[in-house]
Enzyme design. Structure first.
Site, PDB file in Angstrom:
ATOM      1  N   ARG A  10       2.813   5.975  -3.283  1.00 24.21           N
ATOM      2  CA  ARG A  10       3.961   6.787  -3.688  1.00 24.21           C
ATOM      3  C   ARG A  10       4.240   6.660  -5.177  1.00 24.21           C
ATOM      4  O   ARG A  10       4.677   7.631  -5.820  1.00 24.21           O
ATOM      5  CB  ARG A  10       5.191   6.386  -2.867  1.00 24.21           C
ATOM      6  CG  ARG A  10       5.094   6.857  -1.400  1.00 24.21           C
ATOM      7  CD  ARG A  10       6.016   6.066  -0.514  1.00 24.21           C
ATOM      8  NE  ARG A  10       6.142   6.568   0.845  1.00 24.21           N
ATOM      9  CZ  ARG A  10       5.264   6.321   1.823  1.00 24.21           C
ATOM     10  NH1 ARG A  10       4.169   5.596   1.586  1.00 24.21           N
ATOM     11  NH2 ARG A  10       5.467   6.799   3.042  1.00 24.21           N
ATOM     12  N   LYS A  18      -4.604   5.699  14.607  1.00 25.80           N
ATOM     13  CA  LYS A  18      -4.658   4.993  13.323  1.00 25.80           C
ATOM     14  C   LYS A  18      -6.114   5.010  12.824  1.00 25.80           C
ATOM     15  O   LYS A  18      -6.915   5.813  13.264  1.00 25.80           O
ATOM     16  CB  LYS A  18      -4.115   3.575  13.483  1.00 25.80           C
ATOM     17  CG  LYS A  18      -2.618   3.545  13.784  1.00 25.80           C
ATOM     18  CD  LYS A  18      -1.805   4.094  12.624  1.00 25.80           C
ATOM     19  CE  LYS A  18      -0.326   4.181  12.933  1.00 25.80           C
ATOM     20  NZ  LYS A  18       0.394   4.920  11.892  1.00 25.80           N
ATOM     21  N   ASP A  32       1.836  -1.244  11.802  1.00 22.64           N
ATOM     22  CA  ASP A  32       0.508  -1.698  11.369  1.00 22.64           C
ATOM     23  C   ASP A  32       0.224  -3.143  11.764  1.00 22.64           C
ATOM     24  O   ASP A  32      -0.862  -3.663  11.489  1.00 22.64           O
ATOM     25  CB  ASP A  32       0.388  -1.556   9.842  1.00 22.64           C
ATOM     26  CG  ASP A  32       0.377  -0.087   9.426  1.00 22.64           C
ATOM     27  OD1 ASP A  32      -0.070   0.763  10.228  1.00 22.64           O
ATOM     28  OD2 ASP A  32       0.816   0.205   8.296  1.00 22.64           O
ATOM     29  N   LYS A  75       0.836  -1.215   0.000  1.00 23.62           N
ATOM     30  CA  LYS A  75       0.000   0.000   0.000  1.00 23.62           C
ATOM     31  C   LYS A  75       0.862   1.254   0.000  1.00 23.62           C
ATOM     32  O   LYS A  75       0.610   2.184  -0.759  1.00 23.62           O
ATOM     33  CB  LYS A  75      -0.925  -0.046   1.233  1.00 23.62           C
ATOM     34  CG  LYS A  75      -1.905   1.101   1.315  1.00 23.62           C
ATOM     35  CD  LYS A  75      -3.171   0.704   2.050  1.00 23.62           C
ATOM     36  CE  LYS A  75      -2.981   0.524   3.545  1.00 23.62           C
ATOM     37  NZ  LYS A  75      -2.807   1.821   4.251  1.00 23.62           N
ATOM     38  N   SER A  76       1.873   1.290   0.847  1.00 27.10           N
ATOM     39  CA  SER A  76       2.724   2.483   0.936  1.00 27.10           C
ATOM     40  C   SER A  76       3.403   2.776  -0.407  1.00 27.10           C
ATOM     41  O   SER A  76       3.447   3.924  -0.865  1.00 27.10           O
ATOM     42  CB  SER A  76       3.818   2.269   1.987  1.00 27.10           C
ATOM     43  OG  SER A  76       3.249   2.160   3.264  1.00 27.10           O
ATOM     44  N   GLN A  83       4.640   9.100   7.491  1.00 33.00           N
ATOM     45  CA  GLN A  83       3.704   9.963   6.767  1.00 33.00           C
ATOM     46  C   GLN A  83       4.116  11.420   6.895  1.00 33.00           C
ATOM     47  O   GLN A  83       4.106  12.171   5.915  1.00 33.00           O
ATOM     48  CB  GLN A  83       2.289   9.762   7.297  1.00 33.00           C
ATOM     49  CG  GLN A  83       1.740   8.378   6.985  1.00 33.00           C
ATOM     50  CD  GLN A  83       0.318   8.192   7.481  1.00 33.00           C
ATOM     51  OE1 GLN A  83      -0.254   9.068   8.115  1.00 33.00           O
ATOM     52  NE2 GLN A  83      -0.257   7.035   7.178  1.00 33.00           N
ATOM     53  N   SER A 111       7.067   9.137  12.382  1.00 27.00           N
ATOM     54  CA  SER A 111       5.970   8.946  11.430  1.00 27.00           C
ATOM     55  C   SER A 111       6.475   9.113  10.012  1.00 27.00           C
ATOM     56  O   SER A 111       6.911  10.204   9.614  1.00 27.00           O
ATOM     57  CB  SER A 111       4.845   9.954  11.696  1.00 27.00           C
ATOM     58  OG  SER A 111       3.961   9.985  10.582  1.00 27.00           O
ATOM     59  N   GLY A 137      -5.225   7.661   5.633  1.00 27.78           N
ATOM     60  CA  GLY A 137      -4.375   8.671   6.261  1.00 27.78           C
ATOM     61  C   GLY A 137      -3.134   8.940   5.425  1.00 27.78           C
ATOM     62  O   GLY A 137      -2.694  10.085   5.307  1.00 27.78           O
TER      63      GLY A 137
END
Ligand code: S3P
Length: 446
Positions: free
Chosen positions: A32, A353, A326, A27-28, A175, A173, A100
């Protein structure tokens, strides 16, 4: 629960789980790939993109910002970007759904462009803090208007002449780090970010792959310093997305818990900054075999074979949290079936989260008959060496990982484990139920 809630029930698997499968793309990295593709000049061809709700929201947002984003086959997408600083003002509100990562990274991108945009999301995302990104980004010259507590909807007027940031993260983080770096793409000079502990480094690795100059230095305190040279020319490139280690965690733990099982997970991302769960499971006594280690698009991947094993409780250090942030819901499920107490330290971030995961895990496990405690920011799960009884309906709080973790627990409890709503599973792991059933799991859907 939502109006379109999908209750699901897991019952003890009829026999061992077995098979060799590839879980969906990371997912990350998928978010990106679309974002950097949109900021690059030329074509970015992506294979293995996660086609879950969260990433589809990012694809739609990048399209709304003027990039050409096309699906050409299963997991195969092409992006024709607009170049750094070249994104256009979106004509409408950008709805980031449950994600998020999409909301925070996009806030960084928009902050560096001279455009106005409004971000919103679902009820879960609208509860999550955005001040952690708008705070530092405001120093670049961007302006923000948000609801009480810095929550979405968020209106952004990006900076016409963004300033480079020099920012030390108060929390570990990826993010926030990524939002600052992405804003820094549009600013002249060096953007510098210091993180107190190393977090997933996909943004740094991929930025380099697209042609940016990024330097990373490890610090004696376990943190890192990242320096990005602003206003690079990013060039479109092929991206092969590894299978998501955070998704692989669910069938992996199911295979550990269901007696006699052996499951192979193919092409799983093994970036050390993501693989903390596997380190922890090995410490608990898990039989994990890693084969075929290779590099794909700058990321380490491998095939992981997991065989059922008796597990023992362990102490999970706070320093490991960023590398498995996660994975605590599914680790807690494994811990509930292990012999002895597992103490998971330093989990403050779990409270912000998709749900308050600390509370959701503890409540779900308690409902299923496991003994848990929250001490400060630590979660303790007291395992007996036997699975808890089950026989409960767990509130998933719009959280995909809570939903999947408890459907795994139900594979080994004496009584079934139901969840009130499995609809959010599609945000990160479309096809989860079918994949688990293919391995031999019993999950009933309406
Ligand atoms: C992510 C970073 C993590 C993680 C999330 C994805 C990312 O959040 O929980 O699922 O892709 O950068 P934080 O960095 O805020 O901990």
């Amino acid at each position: 629960m939502t109006e379109t809630a999908k209750p699901m029930t897991a019952r003890a698997a009829a026999g061992p789980l077995s098979g060799s499968v590839r879980v969906p793309g990371d997912k990350s990295i998928s978010h990106r790939a679309l974002m950097l593709g949109a900021l690059a000049v030329g074509e970015t061809r992506i294979k293995g993109l996660l086609e879950g709700e969260d990433v589809l929201r990012t694809a739609a947002a990048m399209r709304a910002l003027g990039a050409e984003v096309k699906r050409t086959g299963e997991g195969a997408w092409t992006v024709h970007g607009r170049g750094v600083g070249g994104l256009a003002e979106p004509a409408d509100v950008l709805d980031m759904g449950n994600s998020g990562t999409a909301a925070r990274l996009l806030t960084g991108i928009i902050a560096g462009h001279p455009i106005f945009a409004v971000l919103t999301g679902d009820a879960s995302l609208r509860r999550r803090p955005m001040g952690r990104v708008t705070g530092p980004l405001a120093q670049s010259g961007a302006e923000f208007w948000a609801r009480e507590g810095g929550r979405l909807p968020l209106a952004i007027r990006g900076a016409a002449d963004p300033m480079p940031l020099d920012y030390t993260l108060p929390v570990a983080s990826a993010q926030v780090k990524s939002a600052v770096l992405l804003a820094g793409l549009c600013a002249p000079g060096i953007t510098r970010v210091v993180e107190p502990r190393a977090t997933r480094d996909h943004t740094e690795t991929m930025l380099r792959g697209f042609g940016a100059a990024v330097e990373v230095q490890a610090r004696a305190d376990g943190g890192r310093e990242i320096r990005l040279a602003g206003q690079p020319e990013l060039a479109g490139r092929p991206v092969a997305v590894p299978a998501d280690p955070s998704s692989a965690a669910f069938p992996a733990v199911a295979a550990l818990l269901v007696p006699g099982s052996s499951v192979t997970l193919e092409g799983v991302g093994m970036n050390p900054l993501r693989a903390g769960l596997y380190t922890t499971l090995a410490e608990m006594g898990a039989d994990l075999a890693i084969a075929g280690e290779r590099d794909e698009a700058g990321e380490r991947v491998a095939d992981l074979t997991v065989s059922s094993s008796p597990l023992r409780g362990v102490d999970v250090p706070a320093e490991r949290a960023p590398a498995m942030i996660d994975e605590y819901p599914i680790l807690a499920v494994a811990a509930a079936c292990a012999a002895g107490t597992t103490r998971m330290r330093g989990l403050a971030e779990l409270r912000v989260k998709e749900s308050d995961r600390l509370a959701a895990i503890a409540a779900g496990l308690a409902a299923c008959g496991a003994r848990t405690e929250i001490e400060g920011d630590d979660l303790l799960v007291h395992g007996t060496g036997m699975p808890p009884q089950g026989g409960a309906t767990v509130a998933t709080q719009m959280d995909h990982r809570i939903a999947m973790a408890f459907l795994v627990l139900g594979q080994v409890t004496a009584e079934p484990v139901a969840i009130d709503d499995g609809s959010f599973i599609d945000t990160s792991f479309p096809g989860f139920v079918a994949l688990m059933r293919g391995l031999g799991a019993t999950i009933e859907t309406p």
